[in-house]
Scaffold this motif. Structure first.
Motif, PDB file in Angstrom:
ATOM      1  N   VAL B  29       0.845  -1.188   0.000  1.00 31.85           N
ATOM      2  CA  VAL B  29       0.000   0.000   0.000  1.00 31.85           C
ATOM      3  C   VAL B  29       0.884   1.242   0.000  1.00 31.85           C
ATOM      4  N   SER B  30       0.244   2.376  -0.223  1.00 33.38           N
ATOM      5  CA  SER B  30       0.991   3.636  -0.165  1.00 33.38           C
ATOM      6  C   SER B  30       1.515   3.842   1.244  1.00 33.38           C
ATOM      7  N   VAL B  31       2.699   4.381   1.318  1.00 31.60           N
ATOM      8  CA  VAL B  31       3.348   4.506   2.623  1.00 31.60           C
ATOM      9  C   VAL B  31       3.842   5.913   2.885  1.00 31.60           C
ATOM     10  N   TYR B  32       4.069   6.144   4.149  1.00 35.82           N
ATOM     11  CA  TYR B  32       4.815   7.300   4.584  1.00 35.82           C
ATOM     12  C   TYR B  32       6.195   6.798   4.999  1.00 35.82           C
ATOM     13  N   LEU B  33       7.210   7.595   4.765  1.00 32.46           N
ATOM     14  CA  LEU B  33       8.579   7.182   5.061  1.00 32.46           C
ATOM     15  C   LEU B  33       9.250   8.191   5.981  1.00 32.46           C
ATOM     16  N   PHE B  34      10.054   7.676   6.885  1.00 34.59           N
ATOM     17  CA  PHE B  34      10.666   8.511   7.909  1.00 34.59           C
ATOM     18  C   PHE B  34      12.120   8.100   8.128  1.00 34.59           C
ATOM     19  N   TRP B  35      12.917   9.064   8.541  1.00 35.19           N
ATOM     20  CA  TRP B  35      14.241   8.796   9.087  1.00 35.19           C
ATOM     21  C   TRP B  35      14.290   9.394  10.489  1.00 35.19           C
ATOM     22  N   TYR B  36      14.715   8.546  11.449  1.00 36.82           N
ATOM     23  CA  TYR B  36      14.901   8.976  12.823  1.00 36.82           C
ATOM     24  C   TYR B  36      16.374   8.831  13.188  1.00 36.82           C
ATOM     25  N   VAL B  37      16.828   9.682  14.105  1.00 41.49           N
ATOM     26  CA  VAL B  37      18.184   9.580  14.615  1.00 41.49           C
ATOM     27  C   VAL B  37      18.114   9.312  16.111  1.00 41.49           C
ATOM     28  N   GLN B  38      19.016   8.455  16.572  1.00 46.64           N
ATOM     29  CA  GLN B  38      19.088   8.140  17.993  1.00 46.64           C
ATOM     30  C   GLN B  38      20.526   8.299  18.456  1.00 46.64           C
ATOM     31  N   LYS B  49      10.690  13.425   6.864  1.00 50.48           N
ATOM     32  CA  LYS B  49       9.599  12.528   6.527  1.00 50.48           C
ATOM     33  C   LYS B  49       9.157  12.783   5.087  1.00 50.48           C
ATOM     34  N   TYR B  50       8.681  11.713   4.446  1.00 47.59           N
ATOM     35  CA  TYR B  50       8.043  11.835   3.146  1.00 47.59           C
ATOM     36  C   TYR B  50       6.597  11.386   3.291  1.00 47.59           C
ATOM     37  N   LEU B  51       5.706  12.292   2.954  1.00 48.45           N
ATOM     38  CA  LEU B  51       4.281  11.961   2.988  1.00 48.45           C
ATOM     39  C   LEU B  51       3.719  11.909   1.577  1.00 48.45           C
ATOM     40  N   SER B  52       4.022  12.920   0.784  1.00 53.44           N
ATOM     41  CA  SER B  52       3.572  12.989  -0.597  1.00 53.44           C
ATOM     42  C   SER B  52       4.277  14.182  -1.228  1.00 53.44           C
ATOM     43  N   GLY B  53       4.050  14.385  -2.521  1.00 57.02           N
ATOM     44  CA  GLY B  53       4.591  15.565  -3.183  1.00 57.02           C
ATOM     45  C   GLY B  53       6.021  15.383  -3.636  1.00 57.02           C
ATOM     46  N   SER B  54       6.817  16.414  -3.476  1.00 57.83           N
ATOM     47  CA  SER B  54       8.190  16.390  -3.960  1.00 57.83           C
ATOM     48  C   SER B  54       8.947  15.200  -3.391  1.00 57.83           C
ATOM     49  N   HIS B  82      29.535  16.083  10.274  1.00 54.50           N
ATOM     50  CA  HIS B  82      30.288  16.570  11.418  1.00 54.50           C
ATOM     51  C   HIS B  82      30.427  15.452  12.440  1.00 54.50           C
ATOM     52  N   ILE B  83      31.377  15.621  13.331  1.00 52.66           N
ATOM     53  CA  ILE B  83      31.556  14.646  14.413  1.00 52.66           C
ATOM     54  C   ILE B  83      30.247  14.440  15.166  1.00 52.66           C
ATOM     55  N   SER B  84      29.501  15.512  15.337  1.00 57.56           N
ATOM     56  CA  SER B  84      28.262  15.462  16.110  1.00 57.56           C
ATOM     57  C   SER B  84      27.163  14.645  15.423  1.00 57.56           C
ATOM     58  N   ASP B  85      27.375  14.261  14.171  1.00 56.47           N
ATOM     59  CA  ASP B  85      26.394  13.419  13.468  1.00 56.47           C
ATOM     60  C   ASP B  85      26.549  11.944  13.828  1.00 56.47           C
ATOM     61  N   THR B  86      27.579  11.616  14.581  1.00 60.00           N
ATOM     62  CA  THR B  86      27.759  10.227  15.011  1.00 60.00           C
ATOM     63  C   THR B  86      26.561   9.793  15.839  1.00 60.00           C
ATOM     64  N   ALA B  87      25.863   8.782  15.358  1.00 58.92           N
ATOM     65  CA  ALA B  87      24.621   8.325  15.990  1.00 58.92           C
ATOM     66  C   ALA B  87      24.124   7.111  15.211  1.00 58.92           C
ATOM     67  N   GLU B  88      23.007   6.567  15.655  1.00 56.81           N
ATOM     68  CA  GLU B  88      22.350   5.504  14.906  1.00 56.81           C
ATOM     69  C   GLU B  88      21.140   6.087  14.195  1.00 56.81           C
ATOM     70  N   TYR B  89      20.964   5.683  12.956  1.00 60.16           N
ATOM     71  CA  TYR B  89      19.908   6.225  12.116  1.00 60.16           C
ATOM     72  C   TYR B  89      18.960   5.101  11.723  1.00 60.16           C
ATOM     73  N   PHE B  90      17.671   5.351  11.926  1.00 57.23           N
ATOM     74  CA  PHE B  90      16.657   4.356  11.625  1.00 57.23           C
ATOM     75  C   PHE B  90      15.741   4.877  10.511  1.00 57.23           C
ATOM     76  N   CYS B  91      15.544   4.049   9.510  1.00 55.72           N
ATOM     77  CA  CYS B  91      14.544   4.299   8.492  1.00 55.72           C
ATOM     78  C   CYS B  91      13.263   3.597   8.924  1.00 55.72           C
ATOM     79  N   ALA B  92      12.121   4.215   8.701  1.00 59.19           N
ATOM     80  CA  ALA B  92      10.863   3.610   9.128  1.00 59.19           C
ATOM     81  C   ALA B  92       9.775   3.882   8.094  1.00 59.19           C
TER      82      ALA B  92
END
Lengths: 114, 112
Positions: B29-38, B49-54, B82-92
């Protein structure tokens, strides 16, 4: 801006004990989701509520139960705790009426079972 | 049923270099897509987030992602880390009003 509040932030329990985790959603948000993130794991969906009714259920053990109250806060009750229940428990809230499914996450409750 | 595959468990990169974290999804089905950082010992913060459009979505901290429906991908990019971007990234992924299904996560390690 108000965020999702979870309490307690940290909880230490012994095996076979019970635990209650609380979640206070952002004001006007009517949907609450619970997720469990084990060590080194991705968050796994447990259960959700919309307007105080259970709306979806994921991989939630029978030992766990949850509910959403009239003020929209939610509680996750966990009984007969096992070592494997040690995890970070996230609550998220959303307001589908906004036209998106953006879920706003709380800081999590870290449960340690000894 | 929906699923998310993050193709890299760890991505090491030098500071100021570009980075791409890959995410593929499957859904009927149509989905919404997200990236989260932890960040370590912290909660999940929405990056974009991607909901629709561009199909090109810009998020916080200079990150952007492109939705590619034909390839069922939603890769995350940053032109200079940057160094500060060190983290875990989750796609959802989720469908309207439903639970988020997360990928296994990608640990971004930025080295000086």
């Amino acid at each position: 801006a108000a965020g999702v509040i979870q309490s307690p932030r940290h909880l230490i329990k012994e095996k076979r004990e019970t635990a209650t985790l609380k979640c206070y959603p952002i004001p006007r948000h009517d949907t609450v989701y619970w997720y469990q993130q084990g060590p080194g794991q991705d968050p796994q969906f447990l259960i959700s509520f919309y307007e105080k009714m259970q709306s979806d259920k994921g991989s939630i053990p029978d030992r766990f139960s949850a509910q959403q109250f009239s003020d929209y806060h939610s509680e996750l009750n966990m009984s007969s705790l096992e070592l494997g229940d040690s995890a970070l428990y996230f609550c998220a809230s959303s307001f589908p009426g906004l036209g998106s499914n953006e879920q706003f996450f709380g800081p999590g409750t870290r449960l340690t079972v000894l | 049923a929906q699923s998310v595959t993050q193709l890299d468990s760890q991505v090491p990169v030098f500071e100021e270099a570009p980075v791409e974290l890959r995410c593929n999804y499957s859904s009927s089905v149509s989905v919404y897509l997200f990236w989260y950082v932890q960040y370590p010992n912290q909660g999940l913060q929405l990056l974009l987030k991607y909901l629709s459009g561009s199909t090109l979505v810009k998020g916080i901290n200079g990150f952007e992602a492109e939705f590619n429906k034909s390839q069922t991908s939603f890769h995350l990019r940053k032109p200079s880390v940057h160094i500060s971007d060190t983290a875990e990234y989750f796609c959802a992924v989720s469908s309207y009003g439903n639970k988020l299904v997360f990928g296994a996560g990608t640990i971004l390690r930025v080295k000086s």
